[in-house]
Design an enzyme around this catalytic site. Sequence first.
Site, PDB file in Angstrom:
ATOM      1  N   GLY B  43      35.436 -32.101   3.730  1.00 32.48           N
ATOM      2  CA  GLY B  43      36.636 -32.829   3.078  1.00 32.48           C
ATOM      3  C   GLY B  43      37.261 -32.207   1.692  1.00 32.48           C
ATOM      4  O   GLY B  43      37.563 -33.064   0.733  1.00 32.48           O
ATOM      5  N   SER B 554      32.919  16.881  11.117  1.00 30.52           N
ATOM      6  CA  SER B 554      33.306  15.930  10.069  1.00 30.52           C
ATOM      7  C   SER B 554      34.443  15.229  10.641  1.00 30.52           C
ATOM      8  O   SER B 554      35.376  15.071  10.426  1.00 30.52           O
ATOM      9  CB  SER B 554      33.830  16.717   8.978  1.00 30.52           C
ATOM     10  OG  SER B 554      34.812  17.898   9.427  1.00 30.52           O
TER      11      SER B 554
HETATM   12  N1  LIG Z   1      35.847 -40.718   6.715  1.00 33.94           N
HETATM   13  C1  LIG Z   1      36.296 -40.049   5.961  1.00 33.94           C
HETATM   14  N2  LIG Z   1      36.773 -38.743   6.478  1.00 33.94           N
HETATM   15  C2  LIG Z   1      36.946 -37.782   5.569  1.00 33.94           C
HETATM   16  C3  LIG Z   1      36.656 -37.770   4.304  1.00 33.94           C
HETATM   17  N3  LIG Z   1      37.082 -36.794   3.472  1.00 33.94           N
HETATM   18  C4  LIG Z   1      37.329 -36.058   4.568  1.00 33.94           C
HETATM   19  N4  LIG Z   1      37.510 -36.544   5.869  1.00 33.94           N
HETATM   20  C5  LIG Z   1      37.970 -36.014   7.299  1.00 33.94           C
HETATM   21  O1  LIG Z   1      37.057 -34.849   7.445  1.00 33.94           O
HETATM   22  C6  LIG Z   1      37.967 -34.004   8.188  1.00 33.94           C
HETATM   23  C7  LIG Z   1      37.865 -32.550   7.473  1.00 33.94           C
HETATM   24  O2  LIG Z   1      38.524 -32.934   6.160  1.00 33.94           O
HETATM   25  P1  LIG Z   1      39.171 -31.294   5.295  1.00 33.94           P
HETATM   26  O3  LIG Z   1      39.509 -31.996   4.049  1.00 33.94           O
HETATM   27  O4  LIG Z   1      40.054 -30.761   6.228  1.00 33.94           O
HETATM   28  O5  LIG Z   1      37.809 -30.726   5.300  1.00 33.94           O
HETATM   29  P2  LIG Z   1      37.824 -29.177   4.484  1.00 33.94           P
HETATM   30  O6  LIG Z   1      36.280 -29.313   3.819  1.00 33.94           O
HETATM   31  O7  LIG Z   1      38.941 -28.774   3.679  1.00 33.94           O
HETATM   32  O8  LIG Z   1      37.581 -28.080   5.597  1.00 33.94           O
HETATM   33  P3  LIG Z   1      37.777 -26.705   5.561  1.00 33.94           P
HETATM   34  O9  LIG Z   1      38.514 -26.360   4.531  1.00 33.94           O
HETATM   35  O10 LIG Z   1      38.197 -26.118   6.833  1.00 33.94           O
HETATM   36  O11 LIG Z   1      36.253 -26.078   5.479  1.00 33.94           O
HETATM   37  C8  LIG Z   1      39.276 -34.711   8.263  1.00 33.94           C
HETATM   38  O12 LIG Z   1      39.536 -34.995   9.375  1.00 33.94           O
HETATM   39  C9  LIG Z   1      39.305 -35.460   7.235  1.00 33.94           C
HETATM   40  O13 LIG Z   1      40.333 -36.536   7.348  1.00 33.94           O
HETATM   41  C10 LIG Z   1      35.976 -39.018   3.804  1.00 33.94           C
HETATM   42  O14 LIG Z   1      35.685 -39.302   2.606  1.00 33.94           O
HETATM   43  N5  LIG Z   1      35.822 -40.000   4.789  1.00 33.94           N
END
Ligand SMILES: Nc1nc2c(ncn2[C@@H]2O[C@H](COP(=O)(O)OP(=O)(O)OP(=O)(O)O)[C@@H](O)[C@H]2O)c(=O)[nH]1
Lengths: 301, 642
Positions: B43, B554
Amino acid sequence: MARALTHLERLEAESIHIIREVVAETDNPVMLYSVGKDSAVMLHLAKKAFYPSPPPFPLLHVDTTWKFKAMYDLRDKAAKDAGMELLVYQNEEAKERGINPFDHGPLHTDMWKTEGLKQALNLYNFDAAFGGARRDEEKSRAKERVFSFRSASHGWDPKNQRPELWNLYNAKKAKGESIRIFPISNWTELDIWQYIQLNKIEIVPLYFSAPRPVVERDGLLIMVDDERMPLKDGEVPEMRSIRFRTLGCYPLTGAVESEAATLSEVIQEMLLTTTSERQGRAIDKDAGDGSMEKKKQEGYF
Amino acid sequence: MNDVQNPIYKTDALIAEDIDKYLDAHQHKTMLRFITCGSVDDGKSTLIGRLLYDSKMIFEDQLEALQADSKRVGTQGQEIDFALLVDGLAAEREQGITIDVAYRFFTTEKRKFIVADTPGHEQYTRNMVTGASTADLAVILIDARKGVLVQTRRHSYLAQLVGIRNIVLAVNKMDLVDYDQSAYLDIVQDYREFAAQIGITDFTAIPISGFKGDNVTDRSANTPWYDGPTLMEHLESVEVSADADLAKPFRMPVQWVNRPNLDFRGFSGLISGGTVKPGDAVRIVPSGKTSTVKSIVTFDGDLTEAQAGQSVTITLDDEVDCSRGSVIAAADSPPQVADQFEATVVWMADEALLPGRSYWLKLATQTVSASLQAPKYAVDVNTMEHLAAKTLDLNAIGVAELVTDKPIAFLPYKDEDGTLNKTLGGFILIDKITNQTVGAGMLHFALRRSQNVHWQALDITREARAGMKNQEPKVLWFTGLSGSGKSTIANLVEKRLHRMNRHSFLLDGDNVRHGLNKDLGFTDTDRIENIRRVGEVARLMTDAGLIVVTAFISPFRAEREMVRQMCAEGEFVEVFIDTPLSVAEERDVKGLYKKARAGDLKNFTGIDSPYEVPEAPELRIDTTKMTAEEAADRIVEYVLGW
Ligand SMILES: Nc1nc2c(ncn2[C@@H]2O[C@H](COP(=O)(O)OP(=O)(O)OP(=O)(O)O)[C@@H](O)[C@H]2O)c(=O)[nH]1
Ligand SMILES: [Mg+2]
């Protein structure tokens, strides 16, 4: 006595460092100069970087013949003041075919700017080109390195960028490849304005409000800068108090209604507004999501 | 939460009331550079999108675009996918992942921030390190459902390695574990145990939901059991020692010599430590010469004092030798000088580290040739164990010794007291052929003080020796496939030279592999070492005034280039004996191709090991177009300059 440097002082030092690295490590650098406020700041930084010498590279203006007249005036003056050679390049083919923003849409930008730039870089064999892009402008720019590599055909590969640690820049490249360098990557729009104010940098008067002739088209306020602008039926230019947040080809650049006639007022207005800076550019709108990235892959600056 | 009805773009009341006052205050806000890191999908990007959104940095038009994008390509159904504010590349949006760092900027009433959103995928670790190298603080995210993962560990270790002192542990997606306190506490405890192993003693843990907004900028009603700061409160108030560099002795790596006319000679650079005034005694490193600062020149006028973080131009009282790569330093406290080091290296290229291969090493403004020994160990990022390693693969972290071809000015990346010397202790490694940045490293210490090792000054110069032989020393470096004719032609060349009273010496596999290099086999690493030794011997022989002829396959460009670098300018002559594989294989004088084809000979060049064709050899001999005699004549003519 030593004191905490301000944020702008740090940014300035970082940018100067970058500009000097390029001069030390590349064979034939050039500074892309578009006469806008970002270019003005970049040019000012170059002057600072090499003082008392003039910057040891030329300025290159990839001209479309459709810039605002006020831009041409400042362009020539700024180069002269800096003691730098000014190269103006116009794509011959675009000229012959009479490519213009009214009849040719995206082709206008493609031929004059993207193609024109590639041709100019090839013509003079420049292996490094400074550009005034900022990371806060657009989301694919937020992803770009300070030293950004281009293949021999000027393409950008966003998925394969060189790691860039600390302030160490790797300027090594094969013959035919070139680098775009963005010394003001980490500046925000507000930083640019504040720096212009603190350093009293001359910018194109179009950034300040004045009564100017405009017509309204597709939701944009377009200034009638010269007689080449074809008026549609019923269109009558009217005088309105306007200014520009960003400058490009006049038929493609939307003005905003404003009374801001001083730098402080311009900054104030910018800070109070609720829309982003590039919104006034027709060019970013035509291809929608990811358009800037695509343009860059094709060699747009 | 997660409603988009909030006011969109933030406007500080002062902006409307007194813009100049606002600007002045804004100028003097402190700056925090931070990164978000952690495992895939924890996230990170969502959190940054949320921070930008909550701090009202999103313009109306951007918000409209975000809403549309979220419906189209978002990962949250009809709801806003904040990650789309940050994942700006088409490939990222399609795959819902982050590939490269995004730098975003935002300001609150208290502080300015530059945040680098780094990718969680292991494959893109180098991009995470890119973001981390300039950060003051790292927000390490953990998915509350998943706990501490390998990437959490790897990123924590890397963050600590590059010297990030402030760590925030954001236990994210609390909404998906019903804001359960014990789940949170377990993760914090787990992390604490791991962190202690890598020397992170202090961190701030915060339970959040980036998606819903809990404890990001607003205190959440869902976590009544948590009474620490929200993430934003913490970011706004955490102490960062922006001016730690000020307390150091003066240092400025020279970038460029400014010489507008004969009367002005200034040295331009970014001051990396301390302060400097006209009249200060300085030492130029590595040369060791001393001088006094005459003036500090800038576009805005001469300065009475300059300090770390400023880009200036310095003039000196004396005409001392000083150029790009030199460091101007406080005379009584200069950086060290050495050519052998121990360092931690993070490998960043698909092609693994080749011990012994010569890479470019760039440190501050110095670029030198460097080669690494086989690593002492690699670090298992999961357990922090030291593993035996022969090389470093993509994303591996290890400790190795390295040698530069000339002494460089440096400081340990981390002093014993914890002071960071990023400028004079951090370096990158560049592949000489592909020009890619293949590794990054942090110097620990010099292996021996090379200041103390002086070259034995020779009274009889190499010119004198060559002059006595009435010849110009050369290394005729034959390269080509096995059976291409290298030895045959080399022998003929030697005979002709001998007849003309030229003093030459032939080095080839037979007289080297049986003695000097009998400990070496045919792995890539051994082949490199073989060539390195032959190169060194050849170079010594040119010092003795000889024309050296070598005949080795080489196969790698990088090694041939390495030998070229060892030799004096113009003395290395690359002679490409160009025989197509099919022809060499047909000749098969020694029956080796047959064996290799049968699988009895491993790593045979042309069969299961590559031959990298010379790109710009001084001489190319096409053996399908001329006889060995004709070839020898051509080469001799070239050497003698006819
Ligand atoms: N329910 C919920 N979903 C979350 C939360 N934070 C992120 N997500 C979901 O998790 C998924 C991945 O979120 P990203 O923010 O893309 O994750 P990331 O860490 O940036 O991923 P990478 O950069 O690819 O490593 C997405 O579908 C988000 O909407 C949270 O606090 N709660
Ligand atoms: Mg992400």
